[in-house]
Design a protein around this motif. Structure first.
Motif, PDB file in Angstrom:
ATOM      1  N   MET B 218     -14.145   2.602   1.584  1.00 45.01           N
ATOM      2  CA  MET B 218     -13.469   3.953   1.133  1.00 45.01           C
ATOM      3  C   MET B 218     -12.089   4.000   1.402  1.00 45.01           C
ATOM      4  O   MET B 218     -11.201   4.357   0.418  1.00 45.01           O
ATOM      5  N   MET B 219     -11.939   3.745   2.458  1.00 44.53           N
ATOM      6  CA  MET B 219     -10.399   3.630   2.751  1.00 44.53           C
ATOM      7  C   MET B 219      -9.786   2.504   1.871  1.00 44.53           C
ATOM      8  O   MET B 219      -8.535   2.785   1.322  1.00 44.53           O
ATOM      9  N   LYS B 220     -10.325   1.396   1.630  1.00 44.96           N
ATOM     10  CA  LYS B 220      -9.621   0.541   0.679  1.00 44.96           C
ATOM     11  C   LYS B 220      -9.369   0.868  -0.577  1.00 44.96           C
ATOM     12  O   LYS B 220      -8.250   0.724  -1.464  1.00 44.96           O
ATOM     13  N   HIS B 221     -10.304   1.518  -0.757  1.00 47.44           N
ATOM     14  CA  HIS B 221     -10.215   2.425  -2.382  1.00 47.44           C
ATOM     15  C   HIS B 221      -9.047   3.229  -2.365  1.00 47.44           C
ATOM     16  O   HIS B 221      -8.263   3.388  -3.272  1.00 47.44           O
ATOM     17  N   LEU B 222      -8.906   4.116  -1.400  1.00 48.61           N
ATOM     18  CA  LEU B 222      -7.723   4.990  -1.282  1.00 48.61           C
ATOM     19  C   LEU B 222      -6.468   4.157  -1.563  1.00 48.61           C
ATOM     20  O   LEU B 222      -5.345   4.739  -2.087  1.00 48.61           O
ATOM     21  N   LYS B 223      -6.167   3.159  -0.716  1.00 48.99           N
ATOM     22  CA  LYS B 223      -5.195   2.263  -0.476  1.00 48.99           C
ATOM     23  C   LYS B 223      -4.924   1.431  -1.788  1.00 48.99           C
ATOM     24  O   LYS B 223      -3.676   1.541  -2.268  1.00 48.99           O
ATOM     25  N   ALA B 224      -6.039   1.141  -2.281  1.00 51.51           N
ATOM     26  CA  ALA B 224      -5.840   0.139  -3.557  1.00 51.51           C
ATOM     27  C   ALA B 224      -5.167   0.881  -4.697  1.00 51.51           C
ATOM     28  O   ALA B 224      -4.657   0.355  -5.718  1.00 51.51           O
ATOM     29  N   ASN B 225      -5.645   2.333  -4.878  1.00 54.32           N
ATOM     30  CA  ASN B 225      -5.451   3.058  -5.864  1.00 54.32           C
ATOM     31  C   ASN B 225      -4.316   4.039  -5.699  1.00 54.32           C
ATOM     32  O   ASN B 225      -4.085   4.773  -6.676  1.00 54.32           O
ATOM     33  N   SER B 226      -3.776   3.852  -4.887  1.00 56.96           N
ATOM     34  CA  SER B 226      -2.528   4.547  -4.611  1.00 56.96           C
ATOM     35  C   SER B 226      -0.870   3.915  -4.977  1.00 56.96           C
ATOM     36  O   SER B 226      -0.954   2.818  -4.551  1.00 56.96           O
ATOM     37  N   VAL B 227      -0.171   4.494  -5.561  1.00 58.03           N
ATOM     38  CA  VAL B 227       1.135   3.920  -5.951  1.00 58.03           C
ATOM     39  C   VAL B 227       2.181   5.138  -5.372  1.00 58.03           C
ATOM     40  O   VAL B 227       2.118   6.166  -5.831  1.00 58.03           O
TER      41      VAL B 227
END
Lengths: 377, 272
Positions: B218-227
């Motif tokens: 979940m954390m990776k998802h948040l990181k990967a999808n934030s710009v």
């Protein structure tokens, strides 16, 4: 020096009473027939350094009032039946969190939108049982413009003294009628301010009832930091599910009212001493009832008027006594039967209890009440 | 040396109620650091919330704390701030609390531009009640009440706040802990309504139903999808598809603040 007098509408008298009591915050939402309370306070509160806010909805107004009260400001809102329904969740919040505030309900008919410009007395049970959960209630029912002034002051006093929401209910007739008002001098009416804590900030517990049923409430933004929640809580204000603590707190919050009925109760009686029939009436209906008493006396019927000014807690003791003395109690109300059930309960079958209701938007007139009295005697 | 969070936490109030892996604790630590950065006098600070997992946050912190009813935090906070403008007022809560049942209070607090800082923890779900879909649950996602996939469209909280009139709007995620306190501190210092949206994770009721096998996923998802808003202008529309912008999204220092406006009302009334 002559007292200041004015010709005021009931709603205007309510706003003036609030100012006399030291009100410093109004949060509300427009609704007929109470709006003049808001309008007058929007003019007058900033003059005394108070705050007026028109919120986005009724429950938001109730929230703002509770928030403001926690900072130490005497706070009020004014609304009507549908608005009170919307505020009910937070009236319960003010009960459990024990936050003083005054709620004005200028009653109209209903349910729902009903007849917004017509009078009603159909929120009297809502005032007691509208919010969910167990709680005590204080509700006052003034019957004249002068009394709206004094009862609004008393509502603030009771709210601050018992640390709870207090409702003032008057029907649209009293809210919108104009009468001569005598402004009490400062100091003439008792004004009760909130008791401040005497313990140090480190030792403060917002619900510590070891020194009395009503613990002192500190103001946000003073030296005291504490927690407020709508959850059942221990004396330190923090949530608990411990059965003994929950039970003790729930009971204390109800008993602080029930144990002090003598202080909270207020009734007026007219020609009840020798009465065979009691007309048990409140608000504008009591004015028709008083006229009916005089007319019935002229006809040789010994009628008397019992008029509760504090409607909740219910005047059990005196109603029970009158039921023993009289042959009948007639309860006229601008609803299809609400307080009459409480009167029946208190009467314990000792006399006939009859209801005379009206819900067509017209006031209950003396003739209608007299006819009912003659019917039951 | 480890950061001293203890002095801001009420003695005996931990452990908190949040599940292992929940991001709310990260946000709380960020809030503590931000309050320290702003040197807030805790006696003069009100932390107000509604109902839900995120709304339990104020109870842990040493301040004037007000845990209210579902959705009503911003309205209670408005009363506190209006009655005592010298207090610093911080609101916190979740996405369901703030934008569904409390949506009206949220937009109107933004419209008034009243000086408070609202930390909205958006974990895309009603966590406390067991994972029902919120206005922020992605379309198609599985919640306990969207067993066939969420048919609803999603609120963009930050855009909502900007549209409603908030004058400082920022977004970050629980995967960017360093940014959380910086943005909250900026929000506290900003005179007016500040919305700090923190995209957060709920492994218990959202993650496990939506193919996030672990908190790390979940954390990776948040990181990967934030710009970051700074990087976004250099990216193509295609690259930005499905991403959320982070950083300060909007700032307006010109619009008058509500309590100052009301102070003018008092002046006018008293000179009339």
């Amino acid at each position: 020096m002559a007292k200041k007098v004015a010709l005021l509408q009931g709603n205007e008298a309510c706003a003036q009473g609030a100012l006399y009591a030291g009100c410093k915050f109004f949060g509300g939402y427009p609704i007929t027939p109470s709006t003049e309370v808001a309008e007058v306070l929007s003019v007058e509160l900033p003059k005394v350094g108070g705050k007026f806010i028109q919120m986005e909805d009724e429950i938001g107004a109730m929230a703002a009032v509770i928030g403001a009260s926690l900072t130490g400001a005497k706070s009020i809102t004014a609304t009507s039946g549908p608005g009170v329904s919307l505020k009910q969740e937070l009236i319960g919040y003010a009960c459990i969190a024990e936050v003083p505030c005054v709620i004005i309900n200028v009653m109209r008919g209903g349910p729902s939108t009903g007849m917004p410009t017509g009078p009603g007395q159909s929120d009297v049970m809502q005032a007691m049982w509208g919010t969910h959960g167990d709680h005590a209630a204080i509700a006052l029912v003034p019957a004249s413009c002068q009394e709206i002034f004094t009862e609004t002051v008393r509502a603030f006093n009771l709210a601050e003294k018992y640390r709870m929401p207090v409702q003032v209910l008057f029907d649209e007739i009293v809210g919108h009628m104009r009468e001569r008002i005598e402004f009490p001098e400062p100091g003439e009416l008792e004004v009760i301010d909130r008791e401040a804590p005497s313990v140090s900030p480190e030792d403060y517990k917002p619900y510590d009832s070891t020194k009395g049923q009503v613990p002192p409430l500190a103001a946000f933004g003073s030296e005291y930091k504490y927690h407020v929640t709508g959850l059942n809580k221990a004396d330190d204000g923090f949530p608990t599910t411990k059965a003994s603590l929950v039970d003790a707190e729930e009971r204390r919050q109800v008993n602080k009212v029930l144990d002090n009925v003598a202080d909270i109760e207020s009734n007026e009686e007219y020609l009840t001493e020798d009465a065979d029939v009691i007309i048990w009436a409140y608000g504008s209906t009591s004015r028709s009832a008083r006229y009916a008493v005089n007319e019935l006396r002229k006809e040789g019927i010994k009628a008397g008027l019992f008029r509760p000014i504090t409607l909740w807690p219910f005047p059990n003791k005196r109603t029970a006594e009158l039921a023993v003395q009289a042959k009948a109690i007639v309860v006229p109300e601008m609803n299809l039967g609400q307080m009459v059930f409480e009167v029946e309960r208190a009467a314990k079958g000792n006399c006939v209890v009859a209801h005379e209701g009206r819900v067509d938007g017209d006031p209950l007139n003396p003739g209608q009440i007299m006819a009912k009295v003659k019917e039951v005697l | 040396m480890a950061y001293d969070y203890d002095k801001s936490i009420r003695p005996g109030k931990l452990p908190h109620i949040w599940c292992p892996g929940c991001g709310h604790g990260i946000v709380m630590k960020g809030l503590i650091r931000a309050m320290d950065t702003c040197e807030l006098d805790r006696k003069n600070t009100a932390i107000v919330s509604g109902i839900g997992c995120a709304s339990r946050l104020p109870g842990y912190l040493d301040a004037c704390t007000l845990h209210t009813a579902h959705g009503r935090g911003a309205a209670f906070a408005t009363g506190v701030k209006m009655a005592k403008p010298e207090m610093t007022v911080i609101c916190c809560g979740g996405d369901g609390d703030g934008t569904a049942i409390g949506g009206n209070h949220f937009i109107h607090a933004c419209r008034r531009n009243i000086d408070m800082t609202y930390v909205l923890m958006n974990n895309f779900i009603y966590g406390m009640t067991g994972g029902q879909f919120s206005p922020c649950t992605p379309t198609g996602a599985i919640a306990s009440t969207t067993p066939y996939g969420n048919p609803d469209q999603v609120f963009d909280i930050s855009k909502l706040a900007i549209g409603a009139g908030a004058t400082f709007v920022a977004r970050t995620t629980a995967a960017h802990p360093r940014e959380i306190d910086k943005l909250i501190a900026q929000g506290i210092k900003h005179k007016g309504m500040s919305i700090i949206e923190v995209l957060d994770d709920c492994p218990t009721t959202y993650g496990r139903r939506n193919k996030f096998r672990s908190v790390i996923d979940m954390m990776k998802h948040l990181k990967a999808n934030s710009v970051s808003v700074k990087a976004a202008p250099k990216m193509t529309a295609e690259q930005l598809e499905g991403k959320f912008l982070t950083g300060v999204l909007f700032e307006d220092t010109e619009k008058p603040e509500y309590c100052e406006q009301y102070a003018n009302v008092i002046k006018k009334a008293q000179s009339a």
